[in-house]
Design an enzyme around this catalytic site. Structure first.
Site: not given
Lengths: 740, 326
Positions: A626, A701-702
């Site tokens: 991340i 994002g998905e």
């Protein structure tokens, strides 16, 4: 490279680089730009769903105060790219104002240009059109038999092992699922501001997920030199996929600007946002699933029909996840599209996969209950350690850990698994979970990096940032590598003249552009080392050199360090500039590279009124390293909000007698409000993927959305014993569905 | 003729301005009217702005509270007199629209708002309310939000207000100023059923202005509840709503007032259920029996049959909530 990327490292997670500009209003979106002599375009749209324009009377509109032109198929300027025959494979496409044909209700038939928005709006009401109406088809349910195999290669069928093997299984399940058409509805309305600075040069302020894509479309259509087509899109007020293509009304605006010789700004109305900029297409799916009594999957058959337009084919990966998510020897999928007289769909967050995951992850839940096995345990029993579709390893996959992390956080083990058994006063309480997955892509991108003797680092790339925090993540990558504070680094984007980058879509920007930032920073380090080597570091190797606190120096010799700015000044070098192109190597092809998500939710259901409240959310992302914890968490929160909408509230409803949507506004099309959204816990595995890119980071994002709606539906089942297979789960469906 | 915008400074002046022109309308908060104008549903040639009229006061005199027609929805919902005497009205107002809209919308405007029927708003579609004689688009169309009571073959639209449901339950009256002076009608007589004139939402005569709403002081404070069932937690019109106001003696209901929203062309007062409940124990059985009485004559269309189940559930639920309040 020893430098590691951690959101929990010693440096605090920084704020968004554009946060201040956004909350103070200084960030400018396309519609906020003004140019000298700017004019305003307003569209006239067809109230007819199919047919042709018999007559178009624009005289009254042309005579109205302030009107400069009324553009239509009768007087359009030549667009060379529209003169060629249509490309094979996708249908004729929509060549705006090029024919009198009407393909869908709400299609633009004229564009009124006036000296003010109000005058253009009024004049648009004066345009009179007569239509020759033809019979049309918009009703998805009524025309399922007219679905066809998509023209897109490889999309129609997949199989491994035996077809429909589930029919021979010890325990069988056959269920049908439906999701309605969902509208992207970003807050920012779509549109464009176009200005021809000369007959050969056009500039555009656009709402686009790809400034290079818009540039290319306009370059091709108008047969211009690419450098004479400039697209600016520094800030985008949400998109979710809506700005992944250049829409007909954008081309119409460019045509109009050419015609009137002045800048033309066009901003759609909210109602028009429902009719001409795509949507997540409604889809009907059938899942056949077979398992042994011990809970081992033996066969899955996944069939899907998705809506598309008659004039342009749209396909998406509805059945993709089923092919590799679980270790099942027999899997086959069938995908068809149903062309209707409607606007063409466009990818919407978690495209296809979000649709498919609702069916697959609902079916997994149904099967788990049928088997009497905990839904998490059932998934673990069928865990795919390697990719069963391609027979190769995953680059990294920590989904078992993610199940555990999410289950611990929401208190999964404390739930009574019997449906309808848990109560909170008058409310029924339920827990549900699901899995999501999406390809973690990495394309090619170029980044220019310039470090100057004022101590600033400038990074440039023609990417868009539709809100995920691309600028922030890029600055974070550079900050970690260069050992520079955030405020000394600027990332420039949203300008087609910058080094090329792909459109922002499919969760690949961080991976693609971030890699180029990484490579550019490494190249910059080399240049700085060379500069330093001339004076200080003669004879030292790369491993001896460290970059930290804005300084280059020798390892274990703090006194040797020199600030970048000072180094440049000492060398009489105002700036060092590097440009790096970066793309994935061949080695990565041997791996299946995916991002994963696990969603756990708690719902409360009121049995008398049918109201469903999502009361707890835990989403776990397995997306490699991340890079930016704050923006990553925001992605997950946004996905959960979108997921609540998909699960509980959102549905575009059409009256098929007219081919028109009846809830085309924010009052009647229900996106979730704050009161619908509880606190969202977003957790991350945060372990680097060793294959995908130098950061070890995968897009997310998905996955934030994919699977979420199934977790809600599964929780509703646990709360009530009612299995609702048609979204959204509105109060009427709760009341009208019988518990099983 | 050109479009005109004028301001009225007195109620009498406003009424005489309106009387002079047939295509003039009053504008107060404009939260509905401006939308209707943007959509081309109405195109008045003259807007008479009444926002500066002195009609914002909320006062108690004798046994009634008088609310000026220009009092803002937010101001009414938060006013001490309203909270003290009519908590039901406060609950209903807060269930409506959004805070931003409530900060603009007035009491009179709330009463005057038009239906949110999609066919009324889309000028391409047929609608007898918007354009008499074109037919009812909703009757054979998408009618999930539509009426189950009091509809006609010409119109199945519902009135969208929450505030009006509470006012109907609270036996309010409406004070109306016309050219010939003031008149007063019961709130329940203000709105109309569609019948053969669906274009008429209410019984206001041409040239009239709502000046006040009066509510008789009652003893429902301890047992008032507004239940609103909607597709999301805020900013959505009611699928079904119920205003319940009761007087209790122990567990016995001595007086009941009930009205429903989202089910008819006007706030739907449930007088038979009220009569049934008078003197009854507050039990689930009695609530259900009252709800069943209230549902007599209900008629559903293709997409709103769920209301036949949701509405009685909502009545029973609202009664349960109202009676359990201490």
């Amino acid at each position: 490279m020893e430098k590691q990327f951690f959101f929990d490292a010693d440096t605090p997670d920084p704020d968004r680089v554009d946060g201040r500009a956004k909350v103070t209003g200084s960030a400018r979106y396309f519609a906020e730009y003004t140019l000298p002599d700017m004019t305003y375009g307003v569209l006239v749209t067809s109230p007819v769903t199919k047919g042709r324009i018999k007559a178009l009377d624009t005289k009254a509109a042309e005579k109205a105060p302030g009107v400069i032109a009324v553009l239509s198929h009768l007087n359009k300027p030549s667009v060379p790219g529209y003169e060629a025959p249509p490309a094979e494979g996708r249908g004729p496409g929509m060549r705006i104002f090029y024919t009198d044909k009407i393909y869908f209700n709400g299609q633009p038939v004229a564009l009124v240009v006036a000296d003010s928005f109000e005058r253009a709006t009024y004049a648009a009401t004066l345009v009179r059109a007569q239509y020759e109406k033809e019979e049309f088809r918009t009703d998805f349910d009524a025309n399922l038999d007219k679905a066809v195999a998509p023209r897109a290669p490889g999309a129609a069928e997949y199989k491994r092992g035996n077809i429909d093997a589930y029919k021979n299984a010890e325990v069988q399940l056959e269920s049908e699922y439906f999701i309605p058409t969902e509208m992207h509805n970003p807050m920012e309305l779509h549109g464009i501001l176009a200005h021809w600075e000369s007959p050969e040069k056009v500039i555009m302020y656009a709402k686009t997920q790809g400034v290079k894509a818009t540039q290319q479309t306009v370059t091709n259509l108008f047969k211009l030199q690419a450098q004479n087509v400039q697209v600016f899109s520094e800030f985008v007020g949400g998109a979710f996929g809506i700005a992944l293509r250049t829409w007909p009304h954008e081309v119409a605006t460019v045509m109009a600007a050419k015609m009137v010789g002045k800048p033309v700004k066009l901003v759609l109305t909210r109602e028009q946002m429902f009719t001409m900029v795509g949507y997540r297409p409604q889809a009907k799916q059938k899942l056949g699933m077979g398992a042994t009594k011990a809970g081992i999957l033996t066969g899955i058959t996944h069939e899907a029909i998705g809506q598309t337009a008659t004039y342009d084919e749209f396909t998406e990966g509805i059945v993709n996840m089923t092919k590799f998510m679980y270790a099942c020897p027999n899997v086959n999928t069938r995908y068809k599209v149903l062309p209707l007289d409607v606007c063409v769909p466009i990818w919407m967050r978690g495209p296809g996969e979000a649709t498919g995951a609702f069916a697959l992850e609902s079916a997994m839940d149904e099967m788990a209950y049928r088997l009497g096995i905990d839904p998490v345990e059932f998934r673990i029993r069928n865990y795919a350690e390697t990719d069963p579709q391609r027979n190769q390893p995953f680059s990294s996959k920590y989904v078992k850990e993610a199940y555990q992390m999410g289950a611990d956080k929401i208190g999964w083990s404390k739930r009574n698994p019997v449906p309808g058994s848990m109560k909170n006063g008058d409310w029924q309480v339920g827990y549900g979970m699901s899995t999501g997955v999406f390809t973690a892509g990495r394309g090619g991108a170029t980044v220019r990096a310039v470090i100057s003797d004022d101590g600033m680092l400038l990074l440039q790339s023609a990417v868009s940032d539709i809100g995920p925090g691309t600028g922030t993540a890029m600055v974070k990558i550079a900050s970690d590598l260069m050992g520079m504070p955030f405020e000394k680094i600027r990332f420039e984007l949203g300008n087609s003249s910058l080094p090329p980058a792909p459109s922002q879509g499919g969760s690949s920007t961080l991976s693609t552009v971030g890699s180029a930032v990484n490579d550019a920073c490494l190249a910059l380090q080399e240049q700085l080392a060379i500069l330093a080597g001339q004076k200080t570091f003669a004879g030292k190797t790369k491993q001896d050199i460290v970059f930290s606190n804005g300084r280059i120096g020798l390892k274990n010799e703090p006194a040797s360090a020199i600030g970048y700015a000072e180094l440049l000044r000492q060398n009489n070098t105002p700036a060092v500039e590097v440009t790096k192109d970066s793309r994935q190597g061949e080695a990565a092809r041997k791996y299946s590279i995916y991002s994963f998500s696990i969603h756990f939710v708690e719902v409360n259901v009121h049995p008398a009124t049918g109201v469903v409240k999502v009361t707890k959310i835990v989403s776990v992302g397995d997306a490699g390293t991340i890079v930016s914890a704050k923006t990553a968490a925001s992605q997950m929160i946004g996905g959960a909000v979108g997921g609540i909408g998909m699960a509980l509230t959102e549905e575009a409803i059409m009256d098929h007698r007219f081919g028109r949507y009846v809830n085309h506004n924010f009052a009647d099309y229900h996106v979730p409000v704050h009161a619908d959204v509880p606190h969202v816990e977003s957790l991350f595995i945060n372990k680097p993927d060793p294959i995908i890119n130098p950061m070890g980071a995968k897009g997310m994002g998905e996955i934030a959305l994919i699977g979420f709606s199934a977790a809600v539906a599964n929780a509703v089942f646990h709360a009530t014993g009612k299995r609702i297979r048609s979204l959204p789960i509105t109060p009427d469906k709760i009341l009208q569905t019988k518990a099983v | 003729m050109n479009f005109e915008y004028v301001r009225a400074s007195t109620a009498a002046g406003a009424v005489s301005m309106l009387a002079k022109q047939s295509d003039a309308v009053f504008i107060a908060g404009g939260t509905n009217l401006v939308d209707l104008m943007k959509r081309g549903v109405v195109s008045p040639m003259r807007l008479i702005d009444i926002n500066t009229l002195p009609l914002k006061e909320i006062t108690l005199s004798g046994n009634k509270v008088t609310i000026g027609a220009l009092a803002l929805n937010s101001a009414v919902s938060e006013h001490p007199l309203v909270i003290k005497h009519f908590p039901l009205l406060s609950y209903a107002l807060k269930a409506g629209a959004s805070q931003q809209l409530r900060n603009m919308a007035t009491v009179g405007g709330n009463m005057m708002q038009r239906t949110r029927c999609s066919y009324f708003y889309d000028t391409v579609m047929p609608c007898n309310k918007r354009e008499p004689g074109t037919g009812c688009g909703a009757m054979q169309g998408i009618n999930r939000m539509h009426a189950i009571f009091g509809s006609s073959e010409n119109c199945i639209a519902v009135h969208p207000s929450d505030m009006c449901v509470a006012l109907a339950a609270l036996d309010a009256s409406v004070i109306i100023r016309g050219a010939k002076g003031d008149r007063k009608i019961l709130f329940t007589d203000f709105h109309r059923l569609p019948g053969n004139t669906p274009e008429k939402d209410n019984n206001l005569q041409p040239g009239e202005l709502i000046t006040h709403v009066e509510i008789p002081v009652n003893a429902f404070q301890q047992h008032a509840y507004y239940l609103k069932i909607r597709d999301r937690a805020s900013y959505a019109f009611a699928l079904v709503s119920v205003a319940a106001a009761l007087e209790m003696q122990g567990n016995k209901i001595s007086k009941a007032r009930l009205a429903m929203g989202g089910v008819a062309h006007k706030p739907w007062r449930l007088t038979e259920a009220e009569a049934f409940l008078k003197g009854k124990e507050a039990t689930e059985t009695n609530f259900k029996a009252a709800a069943a009485l209230a549902m007599q004559g209900a008629k559903a269309y293709e997409h709103n049959s769920f209301k036949l189940q949701m509405a009685p559930n909502a009545i029973a639920e609202a009664l349960k909530k109202a009676t359990s309040k201490a």
